[in-house]
Design an enzyme around this catalytic site. Structure first.
Site, PDB file in Angstrom:
ATOM      1  N   ASP A  39      66.390  39.072  63.378  1.00 15.34           N
ATOM      2  CA  ASP A  39      66.915  38.753  64.178  1.00 15.34           C
ATOM      3  C   ASP A  39      66.679  37.481  65.073  1.00 15.34           C
ATOM      4  OD1 ASP A  39      68.781  41.069  64.618  1.00 15.34           O
ATOM      5  OD2 ASP A  39      67.534  42.057  65.724  1.00 15.34           O
ATOM      6  N   LYS A  60      72.210  36.104  66.593  1.00 14.27           N
ATOM      7  CA  LYS A  60      73.576  35.380  67.613  1.00 14.27           C
ATOM      8  C   LYS A  60      72.411  34.029  67.861  1.00 14.27           C
ATOM      9  CE  LYS A  60      75.372  39.390  70.555  1.00 14.27           C
ATOM     10  NZ  LYS A  60      74.655  40.327  69.924  1.00 14.27           N
ATOM     11  N   MET A 173      66.670  42.776  79.809  1.00 13.83           N
ATOM     12  CA  MET A 173      67.681  42.620  79.456  1.00 13.83           C
ATOM     13  C   MET A 173      68.362  42.780  81.386  1.00 13.83           C
ATOM     14  SD  MET A 173      69.170  43.941  76.140  1.00 13.83           S
ATOM     15  CE  MET A 173      68.358  45.704  76.782  1.00 13.83           C
TER      16      MET A 173
HETATM   17  C1  SAM Z   1      67.950  43.362  72.960  1.00 14.99           C
HETATM   18  S1  SAM Z   1      66.324  44.100  73.192  1.00 14.99           S
HETATM   19  C2  SAM Z   1      65.143  44.287  72.784  1.00 14.99           C
HETATM   20  C3  SAM Z   1      63.848  44.875  72.801  1.00 14.99           C
HETATM   21  C4  SAM Z   1      62.712  44.968  71.371  1.00 14.99           C
HETATM   22  N1  SAM Z   1      63.233  45.945  70.587  1.00 14.99           N
HETATM   23  C5  SAM Z   1      61.566  45.324  72.006  1.00 14.99           C
HETATM   24  O1  SAM Z   1      61.449  46.793  72.176  1.00 14.99           O
HETATM   25  O2  SAM Z   1      61.068  44.050  72.843  1.00 14.99           O
HETATM   26  C6  SAM Z   1      65.452  42.432  73.957  1.00 14.99           C
HETATM   27  C7  SAM Z   1      65.338  42.052  75.871  1.00 14.99           C
HETATM   28  O3  SAM Z   1      63.871  42.791  75.054  1.00 14.99           O
HETATM   29  C8  SAM Z   1      63.418  41.154  76.101  1.00 14.99           C
HETATM   30  N2  SAM Z   1      62.429  40.951  75.914  1.00 14.99           N
HETATM   31  C9  SAM Z   1      62.080  40.731  73.646  1.00 14.99           C
HETATM   32  N3  SAM Z   1      61.061  40.197  73.863  1.00 14.99           N
HETATM   33  C10 SAM Z   1      60.486  39.482  74.517  1.00 14.99           C
HETATM   34  C11 SAM Z   1      60.075  38.229  75.346  1.00 14.99           C
HETATM   35  N4  SAM Z   1      59.189  37.709  74.052  1.00 14.99           N
HETATM   36  N5  SAM Z   1      59.777  38.047  76.632  1.00 14.99           N
HETATM   37  C12 SAM Z   1      59.908  38.303  76.911  1.00 14.99           C
HETATM   38  N6  SAM Z   1      61.273  39.415  77.584  1.00 14.99           N
HETATM   39  C13 SAM Z   1      61.231  39.816  75.868  1.00 14.99           C
HETATM   40  C14 SAM Z   1      63.693  40.699  77.318  1.00 14.99           C
HETATM   41  O4  SAM Z   1      64.595  41.547  77.872  1.00 14.99           O
HETATM   42  C15 SAM Z   1      64.981  40.906  76.277  1.00 14.99           C
HETATM   43  O5  SAM Z   1      66.441  40.614  76.372  1.00 14.99           O
END
Ligand code: SAM
Length: 258
Positions: A39, A60, A173
């Site tokens: 991803d 994406k 998100m």
């Molecule tokens: C589709 S969700 C996936 C979450 C993922 N499965 C997890 O457990 O972290 C994506 C969201 O996770 C958050 N996110 C993921 N990685 C991040 C990071 N390194 N810093 C801040 N937010 C993060 C953001 O809110 C982003 O829009």
């Protein structure tokens, strides 16, 4: 299916961004992969654990074709039949807002063996990386992890419930729904509750915005904060040794950013 190929799909959580935050089990499984479907949010350095595998980007990227979930599902299955040992590498933990279980259901409907290797979710690792404890004795007895954007592109109704509790609230998100989130918390008189936003947490491009429910929108504008970001709302935000000086000063002066 090619002769002697035994299809298998391992779903691996890549962790929040820092490549060292993948699990040892995840790294070992990558080393055995014949193909890796990854991803956008995963750190590309992790692909070095699978130097001999074929790497397929299915995330994406601006200006490029974005794969639909159906296309990703089909590609995982066809890759497993073609290459054998397929790894699906997803950001954070694949079962936390990651559609990992939907992918597993689809793969298993083809009779393909699956394995899930959990990852460290950004929901916990990103606040921890800036010193915010999601729970702390005497301050927060629980935490909610909520999506800011549901499958209908709406703010989760759970935000209304969480805003009435004393729990720490972690929103993923949620950046495009920040105004809505702020007005819900204001409705429940939470104007002064410490609020942190961490963008690209645990990576070199990390950015932090600090404030309260009252000031956080101004902070976001001033610091140009955007997705991917985690919103943390709760008294625990000021318990971070790294961030506490900001909240000590906030009483004497009106700060809008760190
Ligand atoms: C589709 S969700 C996936 C979450 C993922 N499965 C997890 O457990 O972290 C994506 C969201 O996770 C958050 N996110 C993921 N990685 C991040 C990071 N390194 N810093 C801040 N937010 C993060 C953001 O809110 C982003 O829009």
């Amino acid at each position: 299916m090619k002769p002697n190929i035994k299809p298998k799909v391992t779903l691996i959580g890549a962790g929040p961004g820092d490549p060292d935050l993948i699990t040892i089990k995840g790294a070992k499984a990558l080393a055995n992969a014949n193909v890796v479907l990854y991803d956008a949010l995963i750190n590309r350095e992790l692909l070095n654990y699978a130097p001999n595998a074929t790497h397929i980007f299915v995330g994406k990227r601006k200006g490029m074709h974005s794969f639909s979930q159906d296309e990703i599902n089909e590609l995982i299955v066809s890759s497993a039949f073609e290459f054998g040992n397929a790894v699906r590498l997803k950001g954070g933990d694949p079962f936390i807002f990651g559609r990992g279980s939907e992918e597993i259901d689809h793969i298993e409907s083809f009779g393909i063996e699956t394995e899930v290797i959990s990852g460290i979710s950004s929901a916990m690792a990103v606040p921890a990386s800036v010193g915010i404890p999601l729970t702390r004795r005497g301050i927060s007895e629980s935490f909610w992890v909520i999506t800011g954007t549901t499958s209908e592109r709406k703010l989760s109704k759970d935000v209304y419930l969480a805003a009435q509790s004393t729990a720490t609230v972690v929103i993923l998100m949620g950046m495009s729904k920040l105004s809505e989130i702020v007005s819900i918390f204001k409705k429940f008189n939470k104007n002064e509750v410490p609020t942190a936003i961490i963008q690209n947490g645990t990576t070199k491009s990390e950015k932090i915005g600090l404030g309260t429910i009252n000031t956080i929108e101004e902070v976001v504008t001033k610091k140009k904060l955007a997705s991917p970001a985690i919103i943390v709302i709760g008294e625990v935000v000021k318990e971070s040794a790294k961030l506490s000086s900001f909240y000590e000063n906030i009483h004497s002066e009106r700060f809008i950013s760190k």
